[in-house]
Write a protein that holds these residues in place. Structure first.
Motif, PDB file in Angstrom:
ATOM      1  N   GLN A 125       0.823  -1.203   0.000  1.00 59.44           N
ATOM      2  CA  GLN A 125       0.000   0.000   0.000  1.00 59.44           C
ATOM      3  C   GLN A 125       0.859   1.255   0.000  1.00 59.44           C
ATOM      4  O   GLN A 125       0.547   2.233  -0.673  1.00 59.44           O
ATOM      5  CB  GLN A 125      -0.908  -0.014   1.235  1.00 59.44           C
ATOM      6  CG  GLN A 125      -1.783   1.226   1.397  1.00 59.44           C
ATOM      7  CD  GLN A 125      -2.628   1.155   2.653  1.00 59.44           C
ATOM      8  OE1 GLN A 125      -2.568   0.179   3.402  1.00 59.44           O
ATOM      9  NE2 GLN A 125      -3.413   2.178   2.902  1.00 59.44           N
ATOM     10  N   TRP A 126       1.952   1.241   0.757  1.00 53.84           N
ATOM     11  CA  TRP A 126       2.795   2.417   0.903  1.00 53.84           C
ATOM     12  C   TRP A 126       3.927   2.398  -0.109  1.00 53.84           C
ATOM     13  O   TRP A 126       4.477   1.345  -0.425  1.00 53.84           O
ATOM     14  CB  TRP A 126       3.399   2.474   2.310  1.00 53.84           C
ATOM     15  CG  TRP A 126       2.398   2.808   3.386  1.00 53.84           C
ATOM     16  CD1 TRP A 126       1.579   1.931   4.028  1.00 53.84           C
ATOM     17  CD2 TRP A 126       2.124   4.094   3.944  1.00 53.84           C
ATOM     18  NE1 TRP A 126       0.810   2.586   4.948  1.00 53.84           N
ATOM     19  CE2 TRP A 126       1.116   3.921   4.925  1.00 53.84           C
ATOM     20  CE3 TRP A 126       2.634   5.370   3.708  1.00 53.84           C
ATOM     21  CZ2 TRP A 126       0.620   4.980   5.672  1.00 53.84           C
ATOM     22  CZ3 TRP A 126       2.133   6.431   4.453  1.00 53.84           C
ATOM     23  CH2 TRP A 126       1.139   6.233   5.421  1.00 53.84           C
ATOM     24  N   GLU A 128       7.721   3.782  -0.448  1.00 49.42           N
ATOM     25  CA  GLU A 128       8.779   4.294   0.419  1.00 49.42           C
ATOM     26  C   GLU A 128       9.952   4.801  -0.412  1.00 49.42           C
ATOM     27  O   GLU A 128      10.378   4.147  -1.365  1.00 49.42           O
ATOM     28  CB  GLU A 128       9.239   3.201   1.384  1.00 49.42           C
ATOM     29  CG  GLU A 128       8.125   2.735   2.322  1.00 49.42           C
ATOM     30  CD  GLU A 128       8.626   1.832   3.430  1.00 49.42           C
ATOM     31  OE1 GLU A 128       9.857   1.555   3.454  1.00 49.42           O
ATOM     32  OE2 GLU A 128       7.814   1.404   4.263  1.00 49.42           O
ATOM     33  N   ARG A 133       7.293   8.316   3.093  1.00 50.84           N
ATOM     34  CA  ARG A 133       6.328   7.249   2.852  1.00 50.84           C
ATOM     35  C   ARG A 133       5.040   7.886   2.319  1.00 50.84           C
ATOM     36  O   ARG A 133       4.541   8.862   2.883  1.00 50.84           O
ATOM     37  CB  ARG A 133       6.028   6.450   4.118  1.00 50.84           C
ATOM     38  CG  ARG A 133       7.247   5.791   4.743  1.00 50.84           C
ATOM     39  CD  ARG A 133       6.871   5.039   6.005  1.00 50.84           C
ATOM     40  NE  ARG A 133       6.211   3.780   5.686  1.00 50.84           N
ATOM     41  CZ  ARG A 133       5.106   3.335   6.278  1.00 50.84           C
ATOM     42  NH1 ARG A 133       4.490   4.071   7.178  1.00 50.84           N
ATOM     43  NH2 ARG A 133       4.586   2.162   5.941  1.00 50.84           N
ATOM     44  N   ASP A 135       1.025   6.985   0.945  1.00 52.20           N
ATOM     45  CA  ASP A 135      -0.092   6.046   0.814  1.00 52.20           C
ATOM     46  C   ASP A 135      -1.070   6.629  -0.196  1.00 52.20           C
ATOM     47  O   ASP A 135      -1.898   7.475   0.157  1.00 52.20           O
ATOM     48  CB  ASP A 135      -0.775   5.848   2.171  1.00 52.20           C
ATOM     49  CG  ASP A 135      -2.079   5.062   2.058  1.00 52.20           C
ATOM     50  OD1 ASP A 135      -2.274   4.381   1.027  1.00 52.20           O
ATOM     51  OD2 ASP A 135      -2.899   5.132   2.991  1.00 52.20           O
ATOM     52  N   HIS A 159       3.901  12.051  -5.703  1.00 50.15           N
ATOM     53  CA  HIS A 159       3.656  10.648  -6.053  1.00 50.15           C
ATOM     54  C   HIS A 159       4.244  10.333  -7.424  1.00 50.15           C
ATOM     55  O   HIS A 159       4.902   9.301  -7.613  1.00 50.15           O
ATOM     56  CB  HIS A 159       2.146  10.400  -6.035  1.00 50.15           C
ATOM     57  CG  HIS A 159       1.742   8.996  -6.314  1.00 50.15           C
ATOM     58  ND1 HIS A 159       0.441   8.650  -6.631  1.00 50.15           N
ATOM     59  CD2 HIS A 159       2.442   7.839  -6.344  1.00 50.15           C
ATOM     60  CE1 HIS A 159       0.380   7.348  -6.825  1.00 50.15           C
ATOM     61  NE2 HIS A 159       1.578   6.830  -6.662  1.00 50.15           N
TER      62      HIS A 159
END
Length: 231
Positions: A125-126, A128, A133, A135, A159
């Protein structure tokens, strides 16, 4: 994450646009096969939501054509044609997932996130990157375990960069990622978002490659961040 919605029911399409935007996506909408083909040629989409019964042709035929040409965009079929044989036909034609109408919007968004993770070769889900981090499902960010407050577009830009560390993304690449057809883009919008992110992450976190675009350093490079850098 920019999503193409191919749906000829305008009421349903409006609901999808609103719901997907609230879930953190940037949705574009078309109502037919030919408009979908044109959209896919002009913008990079993280995934597509596809109805099968369209006014100018079959969504199934569109899907088969895309896969025949090698298109890898994840496709979630969303249709009233929900019998088992129709599900099988859609999946065999190249759909990555299949949902019948009526549907739950939260489940649709979750399924899209799963398809996008798979398309990127991720299962966690994360994401790194050094002490950072992210999500994407909850639009949460942490730096050295401290929550970060990011706007929707700041999160989307960050992102995009940390998905592929070391890759240079041009201003146009980032605009395509952050903005849909219905959004107005200020001429310096990307620069403003980068400036805000540097204020929160450190000036060296995002590199400017003059005349080309932006990147975060590849892991292991001398400029890449480590957890100790933010402690």
């Amino acid at each position: 994450m920019r999503i193409l919605v191919v749906e000829d029911d305008e009421v349903l399409a409006d609901g999808l646009r609103v719901g997907l935007r609230l879930a953190g996506f940037t949705p574009d909408h078309v109502s037919g096969v030919e408009d979908a083909r044109a959209a896919l040629e002009t913008a990079p989409y993280a995934a597509m939501v596809l109805d099968l019964m369209l006014p100018d042709g079959s969504g199934l035929t569109l899907l088969q054509d895309l896969r025949r040409k090698g298109a890898q965009v994840p496709v979630l079929v969303l249709t009233a044609r929900d019998q088992t044989r129709e599900r099988v036909a859609g999946l065999d034609a190249g759909a990555d997932d299949y949902m019948g109408k009526p549907f739950d919007l939260d489940e649709l968004a979750a399924r899209l996130r799963v398809l996008i993770r798979r398309g990127q070769g991720r299962s966690a889900q994360w994401i790194e990157y050094g002490a950072l981090r992210l999500d994407p499902s909850g639009r949460r960010a942490q730096l050295a375990e401290v929550p970060l407050s990011l706007s929707r577009r700041e999160f989307a830009l960050l992102h995009a960069l940390v998905e592929w560390p070391g890759r240079i993304l041009s201003k146009r690449d980032l605009e395509d990622r952050l903005y849909g057809w219905d959004d107005e883009i200020e001429s310096n919008a990307v620069e403003v978002h980068v400036h805000h992110l540097r204020a929160k992450l450190g000036r060296s976190f995002i590199e400017t490659v003059r005349g080309i675009g932006y990147r975060v350093p590849a892991p292991g490079s001398p400029a890449s961040p480590s957890a100790s850098a933010f402690s």
